[in-house]
Design a protein around this motif. Sequence first.
Motif, short mmCIF file in Angstrom:
data_model
loop_
_atom_site.label_atom_id
_atom_site.label_comp_id
_atom_site.label_asym_id
_atom_site.label_seq_id
_atom_site.Cartn_x
_atom_site.Cartn_y
_atom_site.Cartn_z
N MET A 221 -6.72 -54.61 -41.80
CA MET A 221 -7.68 -54.74 -42.91
C MET A 221 -8.95 -53.95 -42.62
O MET A 221 -9.49 -53.28 -43.51
N HIS A 222 -9.43 -54.03 -41.40
CA HIS A 222 -10.64 -53.29 -41.02
C HIS A 222 -10.41 -51.78 -41.14
O HIS A 222 -11.27 -51.05 -41.68
N THR A 223 -9.28 -51.30 -40.68
CA THR A 223 -8.98 -49.87 -40.77
C THR A 223 -8.81 -49.44 -42.22
O THR A 223 -9.25 -48.35 -42.61
N GLY A 224 -8.19 -50.27 -43.04
CA GLY A 224 -8.04 -49.94 -44.46
C GLY A 224 -9.38 -49.83 -45.17
O GLY A 224 -9.58 -48.94 -46.01
N LEU A 225 -10.32 -50.71 -44.81
CA LEU A 225 -11.65 -50.62 -45.39
C LEU A 225 -12.35 -49.33 -44.96
O LEU A 225 -13.01 -48.66 -45.77
N LEU A 226 -12.19 -48.94 -43.69
CA LEU A 226 -12.80 -47.70 -43.21
C LEU A 226 -12.20 -46.48 -43.89
O LEU A 226 -12.92 -45.53 -44.24
N VAL A 227 -10.89 -46.48 -44.08
CA VAL A 227 -10.24 -45.36 -44.78
C VAL A 227 -10.79 -45.23 -46.20
O VAL A 227 -11.10 -44.12 -46.68
N THR A 228 -10.94 -46.36 -46.88
CA THR A 228 -11.47 -46.33 -48.25
C THR A 228 -12.89 -45.79 -48.27
O THR A 228 -13.24 -44.95 -49.12
N LEU A 229 -13.73 -46.25 -47.36
CA LEU A 229 -15.12 -45.78 -47.31
C LEU A 229 -15.19 -44.29 -47.02
O LEU A 229 -16.01 -43.56 -47.60
N MET A 230 -14.33 -43.80 -46.14
CA MET A 230 -14.34 -42.37 -45.82
C MET A 230 -13.86 -41.53 -46.99
O MET A 230 -14.41 -40.45 -47.27
N LEU A 231 -12.86 -42.00 -47.71
CA LEU A 231 -12.39 -41.26 -48.89
C LEU A 231 -13.47 -41.20 -49.96
O LEU A 231 -13.71 -40.15 -50.58
N LEU A 232 -14.14 -42.33 -50.20
CA LEU A 232 -15.22 -42.35 -51.19
C LEU A 232 -16.40 -41.51 -50.74
O LEU A 232 -17.07 -40.86 -51.56
N SER A 233 -16.68 -41.51 -49.44
CA SER A 233 -17.78 -40.68 -48.93
C SER A 233 -17.47 -39.20 -49.10
O SER A 233 -18.35 -38.41 -49.46
N ALA A 234 -16.22 -38.82 -48.85
CA ALA A 234 -15.82 -37.42 -49.06
C ALA A 234 -15.96 -37.05 -50.53
O ALA A 234 -16.42 -35.93 -50.87
#
Length: 430
Positions: A221-234
């Motif tokens: 769950m923590h890694t999925g949240l980080l992936v989402t934040l990085m995609l939105l940041s990009a």
Amino acid sequence: MTDRHSGGGRGTQRDTVVVSRRRAPEAPPPRARGVQRDTVAVTTRRPPRLRGVFQAGFVTCCWNGLVVFLPILVAVITAWWIAGRPGGVGDVVRAAGAVWIVGHGVPVTVAGLPVGLAPLLLVAVVFWRLTKAGANTVRAIAGRSFPAVRAATISVAVNYTAITTIAALAVAHTPFDVPVWRVAVNAALMSIVAGSLGALGASGGGTALWNSMPPWLSRGMHTGLLVTLMLLSAGALLSGIALASRSTAVTATLAAYPEGVLAVGLLTLVYLPTAAVWGTSYLLGPGFAIGVDTSVRIIGVELGPMPVFPLFAAIPDGPLGDAGTLLYGLPILIASVYGVRLGLRGHDLRAGAAFFAVLVTTVTSTVLIAAVTALASGPLGNVRMAEVGPDPLLTAAIVAAVTFVFGLIGCFSVRLFGGGRRDVLDEAGR
């Protein structure tokens, strides 16, 4: 004499007995005090919590609703004053209420034109204030247990749904048309999710729940949240580059509103997070639409006449070419890097648990991206502008495929080729 003394002795004995009988009732007071303490404990602990939870929920929901609504009202009044004060004060208040309702992801029809493209900045503020309502409610009842969290969440959901439904009924007059049932549904869903998160965090139950999860679940769950934040940041970075590179065209659109430049500029700022989600979908491949039968993608752009608005002026008018297709590798890189990170942190997991951690990462990122892309899509009018924004299902499907495949490759690459340095990798993962 002897009988008298004997009688006296017996009399003395009787006196002693009488005295002891008279003093005996003095013993019960400790029992009475004990009973009194039990009674006080029962009457002071339970009833106030049962009576106060809905009162606390009502007060916190009203306060947090006003914190969001009042700045909207001030902005609408300012725009109304600059425009020459058309209409009455009641229309201004209903317009502010309509904007507040749109911030819940609910489309509102204004003079026959549907407006359903929610400004994500406003949605994020509404969600944040609902988490504060849940936190303040559970603090007000001094809750430290999961039943208290449940009671606070129910209180926030019931009170906030009632407040937004009443507001929708007040707004639903000419020229505004509001689907009241959808307002109630969206408000209930948002308040349940946000209120429970806030109550869990304030009560300490969230930390306990997180620590009780299996490692593969919490890490996924923590890694999925980080992936989402990085995609939105990009996506946000790409949108910012587009605005900067086409600054001349963006400035020209502002010149088209000589009297309403302040309102248009403020509206542009509110929609910047929405543009960031469009940029994320652009990076992932599906792109987004600005009207029916239009598409904006890396490999091709099909557009028609668009409203004069700064964000629309920053949209590319053609494909990026062969070099631009390298942007497709950015989501793959993000998924791979976080797959490697998951592998570094998950060397203590068995292969099956690591697989499930990647699966949880995929589900988490897919659900979050689907939610934000759904909020970043909606109509901005009839006929041609009835479709604006990305396709949530297609975008979520690509996120699921990229995250699962390349996250799995990254995670198991570390496990397969990093075995000789397991201690070093574990230390790096921590």
